[in-house]
Design a protein around this motif. Sequence first.
Motif, PDB file in Angstrom:
ATOM      1  N   TYR A 166       0.947  -1.196   0.128  1.00 25.15           N
ATOM      2  CA  TYR A 166       0.093  -0.007   0.063  1.00 25.15           C
ATOM      3  C   TYR A 166       1.068   1.155  -0.085  1.00 25.15           C
ATOM      4  CZ  TYR A 166      -2.804   3.854   1.542  1.00 25.15           C
ATOM      5  OH  TYR A 166      -3.324   5.208   1.912  1.00 25.15           O
ATOM      6  N   GLU A 167       0.724   2.054  -1.083  1.00 28.87           N
ATOM      7  CA  GLU A 167       1.733   3.270  -1.148  1.00 28.87           C
ATOM      8  C   GLU A 167       0.592   4.457  -1.534  1.00 28.87           C
ATOM      9  OE1 GLU A 167       5.892   2.311  -2.089  1.00 28.87           O
ATOM     10  OE2 GLU A 167       4.871   2.107  -3.903  1.00 28.87           O
ATOM     11  N   PRO A 168       0.349   5.317  -0.683  1.00 29.02           N
ATOM     12  CA  PRO A 168      -0.288   6.244  -0.982  1.00 29.02           C
ATOM     13  C   PRO A 168       0.438   7.315  -1.813  1.00 29.02           C
ATOM     14  CG  PRO A 168       0.032   6.315   1.513  1.00 29.02           C
ATOM     15  CD  PRO A 168       0.395   4.997   0.804  1.00 29.02           C
ATOM     16  N   VAL A 169      -0.133   7.676  -3.016  1.00 28.73           N
ATOM     17  CA  VAL A 169       0.661   8.408  -3.970  1.00 28.73           C
ATOM     18  C   VAL A 169       1.153   9.555  -3.402  1.00 28.73           C
ATOM     19  CG1 VAL A 169       0.591   9.418  -6.584  1.00 28.73           C
ATOM     20  CG2 VAL A 169      -0.651   7.270  -5.764  1.00 28.73           C
ATOM     21  N   TRP A 170       0.397  10.231  -2.688  1.00 31.11           N
ATOM     22  CA  TRP A 170       0.678  11.556  -2.118  1.00 31.11           C
ATOM     23  C   TRP A 170       1.900  11.424  -0.908  1.00 31.11           C
ATOM     24  CZ3 TRP A 170      -0.049  11.292   3.395  1.00 31.11           C
ATOM     25  CH2 TRP A 170      -1.001  10.087   3.632  1.00 31.11           C
ATOM     26  N   ALA A 171       2.311  10.365  -0.861  1.00 25.41           N
ATOM     27  CA  ALA A 171       3.301  10.032   0.282  1.00 25.41           C
ATOM     28  C   ALA A 171       4.560   9.572  -0.555  1.00 25.41           C
ATOM     29  CB  ALA A 171       2.930   9.085   1.314  1.00 25.41           C
ATOM     30  N   ILE A 172       4.560   9.318  -1.583  1.00 23.46           N
ATOM     31  CA  ILE A 172       5.817   8.744  -2.357  1.00 23.46           C
ATOM     32  C   ILE A 172       6.651   9.915  -2.910  1.00 23.46           C
ATOM     33  CG2 ILE A 172       6.570   7.429  -4.121  1.00 23.46           C
ATOM     34  CD1 ILE A 172       3.972   5.761  -4.184  1.00 23.46           C
ATOM     35  N   GLY A 173       7.845   9.800  -2.382  1.00 22.31           N
ATOM     36  CA  GLY A 173       8.810  10.887  -2.569  1.00 22.31           C
ATOM     37  C   GLY A 173       8.657  12.426  -2.132  1.00 22.31           C
ATOM     38  N   THR A 174       7.796  12.469  -1.318  1.00 23.18           N
ATOM     39  CA  THR A 174       7.235  13.819  -1.039  1.00 23.18           C
ATOM     40  C   THR A 174       7.659  14.104   0.296  1.00 23.18           C
ATOM     41  OG1 THR A 174       5.144  13.000  -0.024  1.00 23.18           O
ATOM     42  CG2 THR A 174       4.970  13.511  -2.093  1.00 23.18           C
ATOM     43  N   GLY A 175       8.165  13.232   1.277  1.00 18.25           N
ATOM     44  CA  GLY A 175       8.376  13.548   2.739  1.00 18.25           C
ATOM     45  C   GLY A 175       7.520  13.577   3.473  1.00 18.25           C
ATOM     46  N   ARG A 176       6.010  13.308   2.951  1.00 17.81           N
ATOM     47  CA  ARG A 176       4.835  13.238   3.618  1.00 17.81           C
ATOM     48  C   ARG A 176       4.545  11.935   3.830  1.00 17.81           C
ATOM     49  NH1 ARG A 176      -0.559  16.222   1.736  1.00 17.81           N
ATOM     50  NH2 ARG A 176      -1.893  15.416   3.524  1.00 17.81           N
ATOM     51  N   GLY A 203      -4.709 -14.126   6.230  1.00 16.49           N
ATOM     52  CA  GLY A 203      -3.857 -14.045   7.416  1.00 16.49           C
ATOM     53  C   GLY A 203      -2.342 -14.319   7.109  1.00 16.49           C
ATOM     54  N   SER A 204      -2.066 -14.538   5.990  1.00 11.28           N
ATOM     55  CA  SER A 204      -0.576 -14.919   5.569  1.00 11.28           C
ATOM     56  C   SER A 204       0.010 -13.825   4.536  1.00 11.28           C
ATOM     57  CB  SER A 204      -0.369 -16.289   5.195  1.00 11.28           C
ATOM     58  OG  SER A 204      -1.214 -16.527   3.775  1.00 11.28           O
ATOM     59  N   VAL A 205      -0.909 -13.118   3.754  1.00 16.37           N
ATOM     60  CA  VAL A 205      -0.334 -12.171   2.767  1.00 16.37           C
ATOM     61  C   VAL A 205       0.377 -11.181   3.507  1.00 16.37           C
ATOM     62  CG1 VAL A 205      -2.383 -11.029   2.482  1.00 16.37           C
ATOM     63  CG2 VAL A 205      -0.711 -10.934   0.572  1.00 16.37           C
ATOM     64  N   ARG A 206       1.385 -10.700   2.915  1.00 19.62           N
ATOM     65  CA  ARG A 206       2.265  -9.645   3.302  1.00 19.62           C
ATOM     66  C   ARG A 206       1.658  -8.298   2.855  1.00 19.62           C
ATOM     67  NH1 ARG A 206       8.354 -11.943   3.651  1.00 19.62           N
ATOM     68  NH2 ARG A 206       7.704 -12.563   1.293  1.00 19.62           N
ATOM     69  N   ILE A 207       1.434  -7.333   3.526  1.00 20.37           N
ATOM     70  CA  ILE A 207       1.339  -6.193   3.160  1.00 20.37           C
ATOM     71  C   ILE A 207       2.055  -5.129   3.729  1.00 20.37           C
ATOM     72  CG2 ILE A 207      -0.827  -4.343   2.995  1.00 20.37           C
ATOM     73  CD1 ILE A 207      -2.574  -6.551   3.867  1.00 20.37           C
ATOM     74  N   LEU A 208       2.972  -4.435   2.754  1.00 26.47           N
ATOM     75  CA  LEU A 208       3.975  -3.399   2.856  1.00 26.47           C
ATOM     76  C   LEU A 208       3.267  -2.182   2.973  1.00 26.47           C
ATOM     77  CD1 LEU A 208       6.922  -4.941   0.740  1.00 26.47           C
ATOM     78  CD2 LEU A 208       6.177  -5.779   2.907  1.00 26.47           C
ATOM     79  N   TYR A 209       4.027  -1.254   3.609  1.00 27.04           N
ATOM     80  CA  TYR A 209       3.630   0.020   3.463  1.00 27.04           C
ATOM     81  C   TYR A 209       4.861   0.893   2.744  1.00 27.04           C
ATOM     82  CZ  TYR A 209       3.123   5.083   4.030  1.00 27.04           C
ATOM     83  OH  TYR A 209       3.126   6.299   3.910  1.00 27.04           O
ATOM     84  N   GLY A 210       4.189   1.769   1.753  1.00 25.92           N
ATOM     85  CA  GLY A 210       5.334   2.521   0.990  1.00 25.92           C
ATOM     86  C   GLY A 210       4.947   4.199   1.034  1.00 25.92           C
ATOM     87  N   GLY A 211       5.784   4.755   1.122  1.00 21.77           N
ATOM     88  CA  GLY A 211       5.670   6.401   1.077  1.00 21.77           C
ATOM     89  C   GLY A 211       6.505   7.243   2.108  1.00 21.77           C
ATOM     90  N   SER A 212       7.667   7.586   1.736  1.00 25.90           N
ATOM     91  CA  SER A 212       8.587   8.736   2.404  1.00 25.90           C
ATOM     92  C   SER A 212       8.932   7.612   3.858  1.00 25.90           C
ATOM     93  CB  SER A 212       7.895   9.755   2.797  1.00 25.90           C
ATOM     94  OG  SER A 212       7.651  10.227   1.595  1.00 25.90           O
ATOM     95  N   VAL A 213       9.253   6.450   3.937  1.00 28.43           N
ATOM     96  CA  VAL A 213       9.459   5.635   4.894  1.00 28.43           C
ATOM     97  C   VAL A 213      11.022   5.896   5.231  1.00 28.43           C
ATOM     98  CG1 VAL A 213      10.120   3.273   5.956  1.00 28.43           C
ATOM     99  CG2 VAL A 213       7.872   3.601   4.480  1.00 28.43           C
TER     100      VAL A 213
END
Length: 250
Positions: A166-176, A203-213
Amino acid sequence: MRQPLVAGNWKMHGSRAENANLVTALLDLLPAGKHAEILVCPPFPYLLETGRQLKDSGVQLGAQSVCAEAQGAFTGEVSAAMLKDVGCRYVLVGHSERRQLYGESDALVARKFVAAQSQGLVPVLCVGETLDEREGNQTLQVVSRQLEAVLSVSGVRSLARAVIAYEPVWAIGTGRTASGEQAQEVHAMIRARVAALDATIGGSVRILYGGSVKASNAQELFAMPDIDGGLVGGASLKADEFARICAGAG
Ligand code: PEP
């Protein structure tokens, strides 16, 4: 118990020399005996060489995109079989930069997902809403639509051999960055949708977060119950920062 995954998306950065330095430093800094799986996704021309450098390190190799077609007259494209041939285990599909800058539709992303799995690659399916969509309260609707596009073609069982990011577009490369709670809400919705179709896979699928981590926010995000690691862009180009993010994933 889901094994956390931290993936570095190098995007269109680097050179042979810079990549070699980055990987050397990263392998030196990565915490020993950690539980999380680590993945790096260099640009296509560097896959083979980076893969050789990673050999026996336990760090996985992935690509940033793949052609939906198997082979043939598709100038400029790279097939799933080629990625497999140079040692990739993972491939990103549907990154928002591919969707936004190169017009990749939900349907095309679903075909890329299928192409990747047909060669035994693990697709990392990227989903996420734009700022306008979030402000219009459409986040869950957009993410559901992107997920359903794959489910309708591939079926829920395919998610046993895939990762979702899950990568909210507003958080990618924005520092937000999304707050832990904002991200968790969407991750929980994705997991619930998958679980409604198949409880075990949900229960087993991995869900990553992306966006200025970054190292400074990774722990808060990774502490959320449905966040199983991160897809990291800019910060994955700095060995010390990326190693600290990896350490935060457990
Ligand atoms: C990405 O490229 O997937 C990404 C999340 O980038 P960044 O970490 O730079 O926001």
